[in-house]
Design an enzyme around this catalytic site. Structure first.
Site, mmCIF file in Angstrom:
data_model
loop_
_atom_site.group_PDB
_atom_site.id
_atom_site.type_symbol
_atom_site.label_atom_id
_atom_site.label_comp_id
_atom_site.label_asym_id
_atom_site.label_seq_id
_atom_site.Cartn_x
_atom_site.Cartn_y
_atom_site.Cartn_z
ATOM 1 N N TYR A 103 0.830 -1.206 0.000
ATOM 2 C CA TYR A 103 0.000 0.000 0.000
ATOM 3 C C TYR A 103 0.864 1.256 0.000
ATOM 4 O O TYR A 103 0.652 2.178 -0.797
ATOM 5 C CB TYR A 103 -0.921 -0.009 1.222
ATOM 6 C CG TYR A 103 -1.705 1.266 1.400
ATOM 7 C CD1 TYR A 103 -2.652 1.664 0.464
ATOM 8 C CD2 TYR A 103 -1.502 2.071 2.525
ATOM 9 C CE1 TYR A 103 -3.380 2.835 0.638
ATOM 10 C CE2 TYR A 103 -2.224 3.241 2.701
ATOM 11 C CZ TYR A 103 -3.155 3.621 1.757
ATOM 12 O OH TYR A 103 -3.865 4.784 1.917
ATOM 13 N N HIS A 279 -47.600 25.989 39.834
ATOM 14 C CA HIS A 279 -48.994 26.346 39.591
ATOM 15 C C HIS A 279 -49.270 27.747 40.147
ATOM 16 O O HIS A 279 -48.499 28.265 40.972
ATOM 17 C CB HIS A 279 -49.913 25.317 40.237
ATOM 18 C CG HIS A 279 -49.697 23.928 39.734
ATOM 19 N ND1 HIS A 279 -49.808 23.594 38.407
ATOM 20 C CD2 HIS A 279 -49.357 22.780 40.395
ATOM 21 C CE1 HIS A 279 -49.563 22.307 38.245
ATOM 22 N NE2 HIS A 279 -49.281 21.783 39.436
#
Length: 372
Positions: A103, A279
């Site tokens: 390679y 709330h």
């Protein structure tokens, strides 16, 4: 400007093509392994710059190293000569061009062909001997440990580590592309070699541990330092391998008659993020801290914040709403609370400068109405 990209279906090319398509002054020509050499030569007649990214690194037949690397590069050189123009070439080689293997020799042969082109024809050649490139769209279970680890860890599949102490050098795809484009724009050059910076060193074991920490952060809520450097690049890469069905994850929600509280994100050294609801008429808080600090942002509803100094009894009150983005900070030594004074549910984002420690919470109950 017409730009030819060989190896157009590869990992690096895919990223480069997307970046180039974001520009109005560049037209991209794509050459892939399905195309013929005659097609390559036709494209070279049109090209003003060549990104030669095509290559072979894991063939079934070793002979393909030479044909896919050296011979294809010579064909690119021949096509440039045939065009009669000095078309600059950027080539992605490999550090293995310095090694004596099949390679590496095929990559070295490609470099030599390009250097001959540069010397004989005075054509600009830029060679990148790239180490391990990582980033989105690299193929897992192929030749990238990062891609394989990201893919498998994200899916809770096993990974194989032969030597956790083995060191690897990495460069991030976005840095690679930035260097490529800088060369194309004439802002960077080499003689003929160009190096990508920064290059990161990490062991295989440390890489696997870091990627596993990214996955586990969904449970611990503790994020890594993902804003800079290698960890930033690895985190972006890791997320690109998360499958769509895992794009979401649930976090715990704590509820009581007042509303809910949800932790979103924690950091090792910069606190945590959460949100809570209240709330109408509900008051939260009523405590002080010695060192802990917080930032509140009401994103829905109307709030009254009250503060009282725990020594001097100095009192302060303020109002804020989701209509006006306004940060309210708590100050050490002041007891504080927040009341929903609107008619609808109130939603408040919260950042604290430290992760909540149940053993040492630095939170002491003291109603704001109580004077020293």
């Amino acid at each position: 400007m017409k730009v030819l990209i060989t190896g157009a279906q590869g990992f690096v090319a895919k990223n480069l093509i997307v970046h180039l398509r974001e520009r109005q002054d560049v037209e991209v020509l794509q050459f892939s392994r399905e195309d013929s050499i005659s097609t390559l030569k036709e494209m070279l007649l049109q090209a003003d710059f060549v990104f030669h990214l095509a290559g072979v690194n894991r063939p079934q037949n070793p002979e393909e190293f030479k044909t896919g690397n050296t011979d294809l590069t010579r064909a690119v050189c021949d096509g440039i000569v045939a065009s009669g123009r000095k078309i600059p070439v950027l080539y992605t080689s490999s550090g293995q061009a310095e090694l004596d293997n099949v390679y590496g020799l095929s990559k070295l042969g490609a470099e030599q062909a390009l250097n001959e082109l540069a010397g004989e024809r005075d054509i600009p050649v830029h060679i990148f001997r790239l180490p391990n490139v990582f980033g989105k769209w690299a193929r897992p279970n192929y030749n990238s440990a990062v891609a394989t680890f990201c893919n498998n860890i994200a899916r809770r599949q096993p990974i194989l580590i032969n030597n956790p102490d083995a060191a690897i050098t990495l460069v991030y795809i976005d840095d690679v592309i930035a260097h490529f484009i800088a060369v194309m724009d004439g802002k960077l050059s080499g003689d003929p070699f160009v190096a990508v910076e920064p290059a990161y060193e990490i062991t295989v074991g440390a890489l696997a541990a870091q990627l596993t920490a990214f996955r586990d952060s969904r449970e611990t809520l503790i994020t890594e330092a993902v804003g800079t450097g290698l960890v930033r690049a690895l985190y972006s890469t890791y997320l690109s391998y998360v499958p769509p069905e895992l794009f979401t994850y649930e976090v715990r929600k704590y509820g009581d008659p007042r509303g809910v509280f949800v932790e979103m994100l924690k950091t090792p050294d910069a606190g945590q993020f959460s949100y809570f609801t209240a709330h109408p008429g509900i008051t939260r808080g009523g405590h002080y801290h010695h060192s802990k600090t917080e930032k509140f942002l009401v994103i829905k509803g109307k709030a009254c914040f009250r503060f009282r100094h725990i020594v001097s009894s100095e009192f302060y009150e303020l109002f804020t709403t989701g209509e006006k983005p306004e940060i309210v900070e708590t100050v050490p030594g002041w007891t504080h609370d927040i009341t929903n004074v609107g008619d609808d549910e109130m939603i408040v984002m919260l950042w604290a400068n430290e992760i909540f420690d149940r053993e040492h919470p630095d939170t002491y109950a003291l109603p704001v109405g109580t004077e020293a």
